[in-house]
Design an enzyme around this catalytic site. Structure first.
Site, PDB file in Angstrom:
ATOM      1  N   ARG A  41     -49.218 -28.030  73.721  1.00  0.00           N
ATOM      2  CA  ARG A  41     -49.846 -29.306  73.388  1.00  0.00           C
ATOM      3  C   ARG A  41     -50.622 -29.202  72.078  1.00  0.00           C
ATOM      4  O   ARG A  41     -50.743 -28.119  71.506  1.00  0.00           O
ATOM      5  CB  ARG A  41     -50.777 -29.752  74.539  1.00  0.00           C
ATOM      6  CG  ARG A  41     -51.707 -28.617  74.954  1.00  0.00           C
ATOM      7  CD  ARG A  41     -53.015 -29.047  75.439  1.00  0.00           C
ATOM      8  NE  ARG A  41     -53.793 -29.707  74.429  1.00  0.00           N
ATOM      9  CZ  ARG A  41     -54.443 -29.073  73.444  1.00  0.00           C
ATOM     10  NH1 ARG A  41     -54.399 -27.763  73.320  1.00  0.00           N
ATOM     11  NH2 ARG A  41     -55.147 -29.753  72.569  1.00  0.00           N
ATOM     12  N   ASN A  54     -56.219 -40.030  67.999  1.00  0.00           N
ATOM     13  CA  ASN A  54     -56.550 -38.704  68.562  1.00  0.00           C
ATOM     14  C   ASN A  54     -56.862 -38.899  70.047  1.00  0.00           C
ATOM     15  O   ASN A  54     -56.845 -40.029  70.557  1.00  0.00           O
ATOM     16  CB  ASN A  54     -57.727 -38.071  67.799  1.00  0.00           C
ATOM     17  CG  ASN A  54     -57.929 -36.611  68.175  1.00  0.00           C
ATOM     18  OD1 ASN A  54     -56.976 -35.824  68.162  1.00  0.00           O
ATOM     19  ND2 ASN A  54     -59.143 -36.229  68.520  1.00  0.00           N
ATOM     20  N   ASP A  76     -53.696 -36.725  65.977  1.00  0.00           N
ATOM     21  CA  ASP A  76     -52.284 -36.720  66.372  1.00  0.00           C
ATOM     22  C   ASP A  76     -51.424 -37.503  65.399  1.00  0.00           C
ATOM     23  O   ASP A  76     -50.238 -37.242  65.243  1.00  0.00           O
ATOM     24  CB  ASP A  76     -52.121 -37.287  67.781  1.00  0.00           C
ATOM     25  CG  ASP A  76     -52.508 -36.226  68.796  1.00  0.00           C
ATOM     26  OD1 ASP A  76     -53.714 -36.041  69.015  1.00  0.00           O
ATOM     27  OD2 ASP A  76     -51.591 -35.548  69.308  1.00  0.00           O
TER      28      ASP A  76
HETATM   29  O1  MRU Z   1     -52.761 -34.452  74.801  1.00  0.00           O
HETATM   30  P1  MRU Z   1     -53.032 -33.309  73.868  1.00  0.00           P
HETATM   31  O2  MRU Z   1     -53.808 -32.209  74.495  1.00  0.00           O
HETATM   32  O3  MRU Z   1     -51.766 -32.839  73.188  1.00  0.00           O
HETATM   33  O4  MRU Z   1     -53.943 -33.945  72.736  1.00  0.00           O
HETATM   34  C1  MRU Z   1     -54.344 -33.159  71.662  1.00  0.00           C
HETATM   35  C2  MRU Z   1     -55.291 -33.816  70.742  1.00  0.00           C
HETATM   36  O5  MRU Z   1     -55.625 -34.974  70.890  1.00  0.00           O
HETATM   37  C3  MRU Z   1     -55.760 -33.003  69.574  1.00  0.00           C
HETATM   38  O6  MRU Z   1     -57.054 -33.373  69.220  1.00  0.00           O
HETATM   39  C4  MRU Z   1     -54.821 -33.269  68.390  1.00  0.00           C
HETATM   40  O7  MRU Z   1     -53.483 -33.078  68.748  1.00  0.00           O
HETATM   41  C5  MRU Z   1     -55.138 -32.420  67.224  1.00  0.00           C
HETATM   42  S1  MRU Z   1     -54.700 -30.749  67.473  1.00  0.00           S
HETATM   43  C6  MRU Z   1     -55.015 -29.897  66.074  1.00  0.00           C
END
Ligand code: MRU
Length: 344
Positions: free
Chosen positions: A47, A246, A236
């Site tokens: 993730r 994000n 994201d």
């Molecule tokens: O659902 P996730 O755990 O994949 O979400 C991740 C995030 O929101 C992070 O803050 C984002 O991907 C940045 S990672 C450098």
């Protein structure tokens, strides 16, 4: 990350650490085809936006090795469903689509099947290496914004686990520490899946960076008390105007930071910027299973029959973002012009 790789290419399979098991167990999974990779992305075993991009690139290269094709055209036809399977895993992190586009470009421009197969492995490795270099560069630029003695609030996890590299938001914090600054972190637990409590705290403890875990709803209290000097989060997907998608709850942090006169920074590589979207309103937001809200780690906390909503991300309008820290430079308002300049 000291001691092991977040994603490891083993030629006929990919080895990953299963992030759903952290921090209690360090379990490694071996993925052998694009369906297993897509499934691991969906379940959040892998993730974080840059990490998803690196995993998708390796998944693409891995599945390509197994294709039996009589010609380049036949090979490209058989690649299409592989690309689609990986692309359908999660909708919000643009790094996934960015990485697949790079892989598809390499496949189309190759000479013949065996040359393309080799080139795809090289391209996936390049994506991983370039991502780590970008993380380190943006961390250096971001660390300049951190003063000795700062206490920094972060949300979700934007460290090595999320990037298969040095980290973005946590990279900036790590770099500030490496430069000899004394920094402290307040980590939001990040409901519903607790990436902050489980992963950020785990990473920071390993890095010997003082960290205090708080629930998401405590952030305003500590900001208002003057405990927090700045907020740093990852992203994201960032639209061309600087709106930032994000982890759900980021928008709340940005509004609270602005209200309390605290800088709100976003640290992300250029591959997270989606110049095709003029504003954050067009960013697709993943809706996940409501069971993730009604249950914590498999244990039901809401009564049976309870309805729950579960958007996994929110969009922070750029007016709340003090700066976007990338490997090409630090952008501030007006974002449209500044980010275009960085992309040159
Ligand atoms: O659902 P996730 O755990 O994949 O979400 C991740 C995030 O929101 C992070 O803050 C984002 O991907 C940045 S990672 C450098």
């Amino acid at each position: 990350m000291e001691g092991f790789k977040i994603i490891e290419w083993l030629g006929d399979r990919i080895k990953i650490i299963d992030q759903t098991e952290l921090p209690h167990k360090e379990v490694f999974l071996e993925l052998r085809d694009c369906h297993e990779v897509a499934d691991a992305i969906k379940k959040l075993c892998i993730r974080g936006a840059p990490d998803i991009g690196v995993a998708a690139a390796y998944g693409f290269a891995l599945a390509a090795q197994g294709i039996k094709a009589s010609s380049k055209a036949d090979f490209l036809t058989k690649l299409r469903p592989i690309s689609e399977t990986l692309a359908s895993s999660r909708p919000t992190a643009v790094n996934l689509f960015w990485a697949l586009e790079r892989m598809n470009k390499v496949a189309h421009s190759g000479k013949n099947v065996s040359q393309i197969k080799a080139a795809l492995i090289t391209e996936a490795q390049c994506i991983e290496t370039e991502n780590d270099e970008a993380n380190r560069r943006l961390s250096e630029l971001g660390a300049a914004l951190i003063q000795d003695g700062f206490t920094i609030l972060t949300h979700c996890n934007a460290g090595s686990l999320a990037t298969a590299g040095y980290g973005t938001a946590l990279g900036v914090i790590k770099m500030a520490k490496e430069q000899g600054k004394k920094v402290k972190v307040y980590a939001n637990e990040t409901r519903p899946l607790l990436q902050g409590a489980r992963l950020t705290v785990w990473e920071l403890l390993k890095e010997n960076i003082p960290v205090t875990l708080i629930t998401d709803s405590m952030a305003g209290y500590f900001m208002n008390k003057g405990v927090i000097n700045c907020v740093i989060v990852g992203a994201d997907r960032i639209a061309a105007n600087g709106d930032v998608a994000n982890k759900i709850g980021t928008y709340t942090m940005a509004v609270l930071a602005t209200e309390n006169g605290i800088p709100f920074y976003v640290a992300a590589p250029m591959s997270t910027i989606d110049f095709s979207l003029s504003s954050g309103a067009d960013i697709p937001i993943e809706e996940r299973n409501p069971d993730e809200v009604t249950h914590i780690q498999g244990i039901r906390i809401a009564p049976k029959g309870a309805k729950a909503a579960n958007p996994a991300f929110d969009v922070t309008p750029h007016c709340y973002v003090s700066a976007i820290i990338t490997e090409k430079g630090v952008a501030r308002e007006p974002y449209v012009e500044k980010m275009k300049e960085l992309a040159k």
